[in-house]
Design a protein around this motif. Structure first.
Motif, mmCIF file in Angstrom:
data_model
loop_
_atom_site.group_PDB
_atom_site.id
_atom_site.type_symbol
_atom_site.label_atom_id
_atom_site.label_comp_id
_atom_site.label_asym_id
_atom_site.label_seq_id
_atom_site.Cartn_x
_atom_site.Cartn_y
_atom_site.Cartn_z
ATOM 1 N N ILE A 1 0.608 -0.976 0.069
ATOM 2 C CA ILE A 1 0.072 0.009 -0.025
ATOM 3 C C ILE A 1 0.903 1.234 -0.118
ATOM 4 O O ILE A 1 1.743 1.440 0.986
ATOM 5 N N ILE A 2 0.870 2.168 -0.958
ATOM 6 C CA ILE A 2 1.599 3.348 -1.009
ATOM 7 C C ILE A 2 0.658 4.562 -0.881
ATOM 8 O O ILE A 2 -0.442 4.799 -1.460
ATOM 9 N N PRO A 3 0.812 5.046 0.231
ATOM 10 C CA PRO A 3 -0.054 6.351 0.821
ATOM 11 C C PRO A 3 0.116 7.495 -0.291
ATOM 12 O O PRO A 3 1.344 7.754 -0.648
ATOM 13 N N LEU A 4 -1.072 8.177 -0.668
ATOM 14 C CA LEU A 4 -1.128 8.997 -1.613
ATOM 15 C C LEU A 4 -2.072 9.891 -1.462
ATOM 16 O O LEU A 4 -3.261 9.751 -1.082
ATOM 17 N N VAL A 5 -1.662 11.403 -1.392
ATOM 18 C CA VAL A 5 -2.581 12.483 -1.262
ATOM 19 C C VAL A 5 -2.715 13.340 -2.517
ATOM 20 O O VAL A 5 -1.682 13.529 -2.879
ATOM 21 N N ILE A 6 -3.896 13.784 -2.972
ATOM 22 C CA ILE A 6 -3.984 14.630 -4.002
ATOM 23 C C ILE A 6 -4.747 15.728 -3.500
ATOM 24 O O ILE A 6 -5.650 15.689 -3.034
ATOM 25 N N TYR A 7 -4.024 16.796 -3.430
ATOM 26 C CA TYR A 7 -4.474 17.909 -2.891
ATOM 27 C C TYR A 7 -4.790 19.124 -4.069
ATOM 28 O O TYR A 7 -4.124 19.298 -4.949
ATOM 29 N N HIS A 8 -6.084 19.524 -3.690
ATOM 30 C CA HIS A 8 -6.332 20.449 -4.668
ATOM 31 C C HIS A 8 -7.464 21.701 -3.979
ATOM 32 O O HIS A 8 -8.514 22.154 -4.698
ATOM 33 N N ASP A 9 -7.075 22.123 -2.990
ATOM 34 C CA ASP A 9 -7.517 23.263 -1.927
ATOM 35 C C ASP A 9 -6.735 24.559 -2.341
ATOM 36 O O ASP A 9 -5.580 24.723 -3.249
ATOM 37 N N LYS A 10 -7.284 25.651 -1.844
ATOM 38 C CA LYS A 10 -6.513 26.967 -2.041
ATOM 39 C C LYS A 10 -5.199 26.781 -1.184
ATOM 40 O O LYS A 10 -5.350 26.642 -0.048
ATOM 41 N N GLY A 11 -3.907 27.520 -1.896
ATOM 42 C CA GLY A 11 -2.768 27.655 -1.251
ATOM 43 C C GLY A 11 -2.156 26.326 -1.215
ATOM 44 O O GLY A 11 -2.390 25.166 -1.524
#
Length: 212
Positions: free
Chosen positions: A10-20
């Motif tokens: 399991i490879i932890p992955l975060v896709i971030y698309h908020d402001k800043g």
């Protein structure tokens, strides 16, 4: 796998698309105060892993040199919350043009439906009729897709409303039972057994009776 003692990778992955920009540390040990000063015999019991972060706020349109469908998804995720209405509508238009050009439409249709649902759930300033108007000018499939999604959303809204109404009705019936039980001077334990409510919830209803 069933009956297996092995765990999958399991490879932890975060896709971030908020402001800043994303400013949270990506390694667990960096988040634990005093981790470096801990003895090794303690560290060995602390899982220390690093997760991948894809910060979409760092990508401009020229950076997104990906397959057409993926490009639309990334641009929607990046811009839907904070970009102007016109910019979001331009991305949706790009998606409809793509849908019109591609012969094998099933995959694109699936992703476009997800994107449009996401847009309509986030943006209160974008209406289904506006999307239908854009789609009508480009793609029959796009127009039909928007109308299908709009119909699904309306049906889901109706079902949600029915569920909320039923729950409110059930709660009101329980409150009536509590009020009648209090008037008949039933014990707290009996009321709790009868309604399944906690002492705090019954006490709140009893106090409301006194305020009437």
């Amino acid at each position: 796998k069933q009956n297996s003692n092995e765990l999958p990778v399991i490879i932890p992955l975060v896709i971030y698309h908020d402001k800043g920009e994303w400013r949270i540390k990506t390694k667990l040990s960096d988040m634990i105060e005093g981790y470096d000063q801990l003895p090794e015999e303690v560290k060995r019991y602390i899982p220390d892993y690093e997760y991948l972060i894809y910060d979409l706020t760092k990508y401009n349109d020229e950076d997104i040199k990906l397959e057409s469908v993926t490009r639309i998804i990334i641009k929607i995720m990046r811009d839907v919350r904070h970009a102007s209405k016109d910019k979001v509508m331009d991305i949706i238009t790009e998606g409809f043009i793509l849908l019109d050009k591609i012969i094998e439409k099933d995959t694109v249709t699936h992703y476009m439906e997800s994107c449009l649902r996401y847009v309509l759930s986030i943006r209160s300033d974008i209406e289904e009729d506006e999307l239908i108007q854009i789609a009508d000018q480009i793609s029959v499939e796009g127009s039909e897709l928007v109308m299908t999604i709009a119909d699904k959303l309306r049906q889901e809204g109706k079902q949600e409303g029915i569920g909320i109404g039923e729950e409110k009705g059930r709660q009101e019936e329980i409150r009536k039972v509590v009020r009648n039980a209090v008037v008949k001077r039933m014990s707290l334990e009996d009321i709790m057994d009868l309604t399944g409510l906690s002492e705090k919830e019954i006490d709140k209803i009893s106090k409301e009776m006194l305020q009437r």
